[in-house]
Design a protein around this motif. Structure first.
Motif, PDB file in Angstrom:
ATOM      1  N   UNK A   1       0.852  -1.187   0.000  1.00 42.49           N
ATOM      2  CA  UNK A   1       0.000   0.000   0.000  1.00 42.49           C
ATOM      3  C   UNK A   1       0.888   1.239   0.000  1.00 42.49           C
ATOM      4  N   UNK A   2       0.529   2.209  -0.816  1.00 40.27           N
ATOM      5  CA  UNK A   2       1.261   3.476  -0.835  1.00 40.27           C
ATOM      6  C   UNK A   2       0.901   4.257   0.425  1.00 40.27           C
TER       7      UNK A   2
ATOM      8  N   UNK B   1       5.688   5.768   0.837  1.00 43.31           N
ATOM      9  CA  UNK B   1       6.456   4.587   1.231  1.00 43.31           C
ATOM     10  C   UNK B   1       5.612   3.331   1.005  1.00 43.31           C
ATOM     11  N   UNK B   2       6.269   2.261   0.537  1.00 47.01           N
ATOM     12  CA  UNK B   2       5.566   0.992   0.296  1.00 47.01           C
ATOM     13  C   UNK B   2       5.373   0.264   1.628  1.00 47.01           C
ATOM     14  N   UNK B   3       4.129   0.078   1.991  1.00 43.96           N
ATOM     15  CA  UNK B   3       3.818  -0.612   3.233  1.00 43.96           C
ATOM     16  C   UNK B   3       3.311  -2.023   2.901  1.00 43.96           C
ATOM     17  N   UNK B   4       4.032  -3.023   3.367  1.00 47.00           N
ATOM     18  CA  UNK B   4       3.646  -4.411   3.117  1.00 47.00           C
ATOM     19  C   UNK B   4       2.508  -4.797   4.050  1.00 47.00           C
ATOM     20  N   UNK B   5       1.435  -5.296   3.476  1.00 46.32           N
ATOM     21  CA  UNK B   5       0.247  -5.594   4.266  1.00 46.32           C
ATOM     22  C   UNK B   5      -0.208  -7.023   3.972  1.00 46.32           C
ATOM     23  N   UNK B   6      -0.212  -7.875   4.994  1.00 47.49           N
ATOM     24  CA  UNK B   6      -0.716  -9.247   4.842  1.00 47.49           C
ATOM     25  C   UNK B   6      -2.226  -9.218   4.639  1.00 47.49           C
ATOM     26  N   UNK B   7      -2.705 -10.105   3.768  1.00 47.33           N
ATOM     27  CA  UNK B   7      -4.134 -10.105   3.436  1.00 47.33           C
ATOM     28  C   UNK B   7      -4.685 -11.521   3.454  1.00 47.33           C
ATOM     29  N   UNK B   8      -5.995 -11.581   3.525  1.00 46.00           N
ATOM     30  CA  UNK B   8      -6.727 -12.840   3.347  1.00 46.00           C
ATOM     31  C   UNK B   8      -7.595 -12.682   2.114  1.00 46.00           C
ATOM     32  N   UNK B   9      -7.487 -13.641   1.197  1.00 43.46           N
ATOM     33  CA  UNK B   9      -8.238 -13.509  -0.048  1.00 43.46           C
ATOM     34  C   UNK B   9      -9.485 -14.380  -0.009  1.00 43.46           C
ATOM     35  N   UNK B  10     -10.401 -14.056  -0.901  1.00 45.45           N
ATOM     36  CA  UNK B  10     -11.631 -14.840  -1.030  1.00 45.45           C
ATOM     37  C   UNK B  10     -11.811 -15.289  -2.456  1.00 45.45           C
ATOM     38  N   UNK B  11     -12.947 -14.993  -3.015  1.00 47.34           N
ATOM     39  CA  UNK B  11     -13.239 -15.420  -4.374  1.00 47.34           C
ATOM     40  C   UNK B  11     -12.482 -14.555  -5.373  1.00 47.34           C
ATOM     41  N   UNK B  12     -12.158 -15.126  -6.513  1.00 44.36           N
ATOM     42  CA  UNK B  12     -11.421 -14.382  -7.518  1.00 44.36           C
ATOM     43  C   UNK B  12     -11.699 -14.950  -8.896  1.00 44.36           C
ATOM     44  N   UNK B  13     -11.370 -14.134  -9.905  1.00 43.36           N
ATOM     45  CA  UNK B  13     -11.439 -14.590 -11.290  1.00 43.36           C
ATOM     46  C   UNK B  13     -10.070 -14.357 -11.900  1.00 43.36           C
ATOM     47  N   UNK B  14     -10.000 -14.377 -13.224  1.00 48.44           N
ATOM     48  CA  UNK B  14      -8.690 -14.276 -13.869  1.00 48.44           C
ATOM     49  C   UNK B  14      -8.066 -12.884 -13.727  1.00 48.44           C
TER      50      UNK B  14
ATOM     51  N   UNK C   1      -6.949  -4.887   3.789  1.00 49.44           N
ATOM     52  CA  UNK C   1      -7.053  -3.687   2.966  1.00 49.44           C
ATOM     53  C   UNK C   1      -8.385  -3.001   3.264  1.00 49.44           C
ATOM     54  N   UNK C   2      -8.339  -1.681   3.365  1.00 46.96           N
ATOM     55  CA  UNK C   2      -9.542  -0.901   3.624  1.00 46.96           C
ATOM     56  C   UNK C   2      -9.939  -0.137   2.367  1.00 46.96           C
TER      57      UNK C   2
ATOM     58  N   UNK D   1       9.331  -3.763   2.030  1.00 48.96           N
ATOM     59  CA  UNK D   1       8.572  -2.965   2.985  1.00 48.96           C
ATOM     60  C   UNK D   1       9.371  -1.711   3.346  1.00 48.96           C
ATOM     61  N   UNK D   2       8.774  -0.549   3.150  1.00 50.05           N
ATOM     62  CA  UNK D   2       9.433   0.704   3.485  1.00 50.05           C
ATOM     63  C   UNK D   2      10.118   1.387   2.321  1.00 50.05           C
TER      64      UNK D   2
END
Length: 421
Positions: free
Chosen positions: A369-370, A374-387, A396-397, A412-413
């Motif tokens: 995330x900008x 500065x680049x901030x590394x953010x761990x995420x949980x994913x759900x459904x997706x397509x191509x 992510x908010x 990171x940073x």
């Protein structure tokens, strides 16, 4: 440097005189002097400009988007077809040419049995067949001769019959004697006997010919059976697939019908799921589905609903459903667990991000995330997706500037600079 040495000597003299005040003052002066000389002896390090080492990136603002609602089911993979490998004849194993997990093609040789006795018997039966064929030809010749031998007695009988008829007519008119009639009758009986004998001989020759023909058929059948046994001494794969359940070793003696393993067809392969009655509204034959090896995996395999049980299991009250997956590369294996996603008739709102913005591995995904340059590394949980896009369940908010480029090289940073598309 000479001035510094003089100052040090002055400090030593001061120590000897116990003039502590002078010591403190001198020490401070030395530090200032030495520090100053060191500073003067070095080059000044320039300050790094704030515009250097910035990584140019593109970003996209995280927003709520409409996502097709999907239902996830636990799934297990199973072969679309199984072929048992077994032997048809008894014999000792001389070669084993497969291992569990090996991919084989239909007709591929898997094992061989000792065929020495079979080959020897084939040679013996070939000799018997040759002899039977020779005897048949001889019997045919005799039958032809015997049939020809019937022709002359037949003519002789007709001649004797005509002579008897003529003599009998003359005798009835008194023009022939009784002796003439008796001679004519005797010749007739002799001709009849000769014809019967010739016919009997011809029939015997015909029976002999039929017997020899039967011998040929028997010898040929035995030879065919031996040749079939010779073929069955080579055990082949009944279908294409992956070998499992190997239970054969060199030197082992096999009885007919022994189970040697299985060939499982895995292209296509089935993902088997259990569905409830309420799921039948959208889980239908021909409906597209997605299979994943893990709930958080980005790798998907396309599938289609191939079959649904007509009746629910009486105990669990669920319907067994099979999803057919092409699996042309053979990477999916029977017995592996995963999940199947099938689209429902409903949609939902969720935060999404481009697939190219996601980094990491299964179970450990992240985005950058900008954060004010500065680049901030953010761990995420994913759900459904397509191509193209992925649903982000957490991390992510709405409104976050998600970096979409250079994700694989960012740290990171890192200082970043946002550029336009």
């Amino acid at each position: 440097m000479i001035k510094v040495n003089k100052l040090i000597r002055t400090i030593i003299e001061a120590i000897k005189k116990k003039k502590r005040i002078c010591i403190i003052a001198l020490a401070a002066f030395v530090v200032a002097a030495v520090g100053g000389s060191i500073f003067l002896g070095r080059k000044k390090i320039p300050k790094i400009s704030s515009n250097m080492n910035k990584v140019s990136v593109k970003v996209i603002e995280a927003n709520m988007d409409t996502v097709t609602s999907k239902e996830s089911f636990k799934a297990s993979l199973e072969a679309s077809q199984e072929g048992a490998v077994s032997n048809k004849i008894a014999g000792k194993v001389t070669q084993v040419l497969f291992e569990d997990g090996q991919t084989v093609s239909a007709g591929q040789v898997l094992a061989k049995l000792d065929d020495t006795d079979i080959r020897n018997n084939i040679k013996a039966d070939e000799a018997q067949l040759t002899a039977a064929e020779a005897q048949f030809k001889s019997a045919q010749s005799s039958a032809s001769s015997a049939q020809l031998g019937v022709n002359k007695p037949q003519i002789d009988l007709e001649t004797a019959q005509n002579n008897y008829n003529r003599t009998k007519a003359l005798y009835d008119q008194g023009a022939a004697t009784k002796v003439d009639l008796e001679n004519a009758e005797s010749q007739l009986k002799t001709a009849e006997s000769a014809l019967q004998s010739a016919k009997a001989s011809a029939q015997a020759s015909s029976i002999s010919t039929q017997a020899q023909a039967a011998n040929i058929q028997t010898a040929q059948t035995n030879l065919d059976n031996l040749n079939e046994s010779l073929q069955n001494a080579v055990i082949t794969a009944p279908t294409s697939g992956v070998m499992t359940g190997k239970s054969i070793n060199v030197g082992q003696y096999l009885s007919p019908g022994a189970a040697l393993g299985k060939v499982e067809t895995i292209s296509p392969i089935y993902a088997v799921i259990d569905i409830r009655e309420s799921d039948l509204s959208y889980v239908k034959l021909g409906v597209k589905a997605k299979f994943k090896l893990g709930d958080d995996s980005l790798k998907e395999y396309d599938g289609v609903v191939k079959s649904i049980d007509a009746a629910a299991d009486p105990t669990s009250r669920v319907f067994k459903c099979k999803i057919q997956i092409d699996n042309k590369d053979g990477k999916l294996k029977p017995g592996v667990f995963g999940s199947v996603e099938i689209a429902t008739d409903q949609n939902k709102k969720a935060i999404t991000a481009p697939l190219k913005a996601i980094g990491g591995t299964e179970g450990n995904y992240y985005v950058f995330i900008d954060n004010n340059g500065a680049a901030k590394k953010q761990n995420i949980t994913i759900g459904e997706f397509d191509k193209d896009n992925v649903e982000i369940k957490s991390g992510v908010q709405t409104g976050d500037e998600v970096i979409c480029t250079n994700v694989g090289t960012l740290q990171d940073g890192d200082v970043v600079k946002v550029v336009s598309e």
